[in-house]
Design a protein around this motif. Structure first.
Motif, PDB file in Angstrom:
ATOM      1  N   PHE A  96       7.882 -38.722  37.928  1.00  0.00           N
ATOM      2  CA  PHE A  96       6.741 -38.805  38.843  1.00  0.00           C
ATOM      3  C   PHE A  96       6.033 -40.152  38.657  1.00  0.00           C
ATOM      4  N   TYR A 124       8.665 -37.110  44.128  1.00  0.00           N
ATOM      5  CA  TYR A 124       7.481 -36.281  44.347  1.00  0.00           C
ATOM      6  C   TYR A 124       7.701 -34.839  43.908  1.00  0.00           C
ATOM      7  N   SER A 125       8.966 -34.472  43.753  1.00  0.00           N
ATOM      8  CA  SER A 125       9.256 -33.114  43.296  1.00  0.00           C
ATOM      9  C   SER A 125      10.593 -33.137  42.558  1.00  0.00           C
ATOM     10  N   GLN A 127      13.035 -31.260  43.173  1.00  0.00           N
ATOM     11  CA  GLN A 127      14.065 -31.129  44.207  1.00  0.00           C
ATOM     12  C   GLN A 127      14.526 -32.507  44.683  1.00  0.00           C
ATOM     13  N   ASP A 128      13.555 -33.417  44.864  1.00  0.00           N
ATOM     14  CA  ASP A 128      13.905 -34.791  45.279  1.00  0.00           C
ATOM     15  C   ASP A 128      14.818 -35.439  44.236  1.00  0.00           C
TER      16      ASP A 128
ATOM     17  N   PHE B  16      13.645 -22.683  51.092  1.00  0.00           N
ATOM     18  CA  PHE B  16      12.672 -23.733  51.400  1.00  0.00           C
ATOM     19  C   PHE B  16      11.892 -23.420  52.671  1.00  0.00           C
ATOM     20  N   LYS B  27       5.253 -30.931  55.335  1.00  0.00           N
ATOM     21  CA  LYS B  27       6.356 -31.158  54.393  1.00  0.00           C
ATOM     22  C   LYS B  27       7.462 -30.167  54.705  1.00  0.00           C
ATOM     23  N   ASN B  29      10.431 -29.530  52.892  1.00  0.00           N
ATOM     24  CA  ASN B  29      11.288 -28.889  51.889  1.00  0.00           C
ATOM     25  C   ASN B  29      10.501 -28.361  50.699  1.00  0.00           C
ATOM     26  N   HIS B  46       2.409 -27.290  44.643  1.00  0.00           N
ATOM     27  CA  HIS B  46       2.279 -28.233  43.533  1.00  0.00           C
ATOM     28  C   HIS B  46       3.658 -28.816  43.243  1.00  0.00           C
ATOM     29  N   ALA B  47       3.737 -30.130  43.229  1.00  0.00           N
ATOM     30  CA  ALA B  47       4.994 -30.833  42.925  1.00  0.00           C
ATOM     31  C   ALA B  47       6.189 -30.266  43.708  1.00  0.00           C
ATOM     32  N   GLY B  48       5.965 -30.013  44.991  1.00  0.00           N
ATOM     33  CA  GLY B  48       7.084 -29.633  45.858  1.00  0.00           C
ATOM     34  C   GLY B  48       7.439 -28.160  45.900  1.00  0.00           C
ATOM     35  N   TYR B  49       6.659 -27.318  45.196  1.00  0.00           N
ATOM     36  CA  TYR B  49       6.971 -25.886  45.309  1.00  0.00           C
ATOM     37  C   TYR B  49       5.698 -25.052  45.389  1.00  0.00           C
TER      38      TYR B  49
END
Lengths: 375, 87
Positions: A96, A124-125, A127-128, B16, B27, B29, B46-49
């Protein structure tokens, strides 16, 4: 505009905020003594600073930031290990944005090392990160996993689903409740009550705090992040102090429950076990590090590259008082480097690096003098 | 690390979801496997989930409770202050 967004906007209602501040003042004058409330979350510090909450608090109530910023407590040795892997082994590092600017024991950050040829990818995640590793199978990747209970479950979930074979994870994730327990045991900090972290608490639930509360009863209130959430939480702490009847309370009922997100926590604990972990500026805290279980050693960068869990820290750079800022023993303006040599553009200590670091939050809001902190 | 943003699920594709955070921020995904969420739900991301499905009713109820607790008392206080100023 959706219904909930409209509701959440009302969590910033200045009229109601004035009323709550009034009640806080009433309670504080009834208590009379000096009261120190500690929160343990960078986002709470942002809300408090951004909305000027300290300006409406009475003279005898102080709210301070405790260890609530993962990048601030990240061991320097782990940053050094990542730099070594990136430069000597030519492994690409995924992490990050905040993490990339934190300096290790030799004063170098991953971003500095990028200038020396390290291949750094900001994501950013998790998953990325997985997608990048999948797209470039000819490269080896390490994901530098930094964060608290909130962040860890998504990493665990992806590990259970299976990572690309060219990717491993260095887990520097930390579990928050034992750190709050550690602060509660520190008599010298003289904390009267706690505002507990709303999103970490959303995942862990309130239950893990019970053992620390029973050992050392003091008001604990789980709080949301809107300005009214924080004001009401301060009010709730003071109400407990005024009646001398302490409990673990929940202000953030729309997200936090006693059990938390059991699925997220179970996912995290299927992949990781809680071991003794180093918190920069604090030391070792029992049961606070998410360490890969042996079953997953294939994706564990510590096992694959022989990186030990750090046991000790070289300390902060000369003159930097981050170690005291992290535990709420000092405020940023009490540090001789703050805004002189240590600025958001030229951070010296970790608290000036992360968006959740107290020094960075204060610097971004141009807080330069102690008098400005308090009304 | 508590950074989390509430957003509305507008579409679900397997694990997703497409989440609308308002203000044109969408967003595509967001992982929703660790919560029980459906289209139309608000989740904290938070942080993509998604770490939690927000309880909308609870959000409303809490505000009403505060208004009763703080604001109505405050109005009485305000009137008393006005009365004091007129004297």
């Amino acid at each position: 505009m959706s219904e909930l967004k409209k509701v959440l906007e009302r969590y910033r209602d200045p009229r109601l905020a004035r009323r709550i501040a009034e009640k806080i003042r009433e309670l504080a004058s009834k208590i009379g003594e000096k009261i120190l409330i500690m929160h343990v979350c960078g986002t709470h510090e942002w809300t408090i600073t951004h909305y000027g909450i300290r300006h409406v608090l009475p003279e005898n109530v102080e709210v301070r930031a405790g260890p609530g910023c993962p990048v601030c407590v990240l061991p320097a040795a782990d940053i050094d290990s990542m730099i070594r892997l990136g430069l000597e082994e030519r492994i690409s590092i995924l992490t990050f944005g905040d993490v990339s600017r934190a300096r290790g024991g030799r004063g170098l950050s991953l971003e500095d090392a990028r200038g020396l040829g390290l291949d750094l990818r900001i994501v950013y995640s998790f998953q990325d990160a997985v997608e990048i590793a999948s797209r470039e199978p000819e490269r080896r990747f390490v994901f530098f996993g930094v964060g608290f209970d909130t962040t860890c479950p998504s990493v665990a979930h992806a590990v259970l689903r299976g990572l690309p074979s060219n990717m491993v994870v260095l887990s520097s994730h930390r579990y928050v409740p034992p750190a709050v327990g550690w602060v509660m045991c520190r008599e010298d900090l003289e904390v009267d009550g706690f505002i507990a972290p709303g999103h970490s608490g959303t995942v862990t639930g309130m239950r893990p705090y019970r053992e620390y509360f029973e050992r050392n009863p003091r008001p604990i209130v789980f709080s949301g992040f809107e300005p009214l959430d924080v004001l009401v939480s301060i009010y709730m702490v003071l109400r407990q102090l005024s009646t001398a009847r302490y409990s673990i309370e929940n202000e953030y009922t729309r997200s936090v429950t006693w059990e938390g997100n059991a699925r997220a926590m179970a996912t995290a604990l299927e992949v990781f076990e809680l071991k003794e972990g180093l918190w920069r500026g604090i030391g070792l805290i029992e049961g606070s590090a998410f360490d890969f279980r042996e079953k997953y050693s294939r994706v564990d960068a510590r096992a694959v590259y022989g990186i030990e869990q750090p046991r000790s820290d070289p300390g902060m750079p000369g003159g930097c008082r981050c170690a005291e800022v992290i535990i709420g023993k000092a405020t940023p303006t009490e540090c001789p480097l703050y805004m002189r040599v240590c600025t958001p553009r030229t951070p010296v200590g970790p608290c000036m690096v992360s968006v959740e670091g107290t020094c960075k939050i204060w610097a971004d809001h141009r807080i330069l003098r102690r008098e400005v902190e308090r009304a | 690390m508590c950074l989390g943003y509430p957003g509305k699920i507008v579409e679900i594709r397997g694990e997703f979801a497409k989440v609308d955070f308002g203000g044109g921020v969408v967003k595509d995904n967001v992982l929703i496997s660790l919560v029980d969420a459906k289209v139309g739900d608000y989740v904290i991301v938070h942080a993509g989930y998604a770490i939690q499905v927000l309880d909308e009713e609870e959000a409303e109820r809490t505000l009403e409770l505060w208004r009763e607790l703080f604001e109505l008392e405050g109005l009485r206080y305000e009137r008393a202050q006005e009365g004091a100023r007129e004297v």
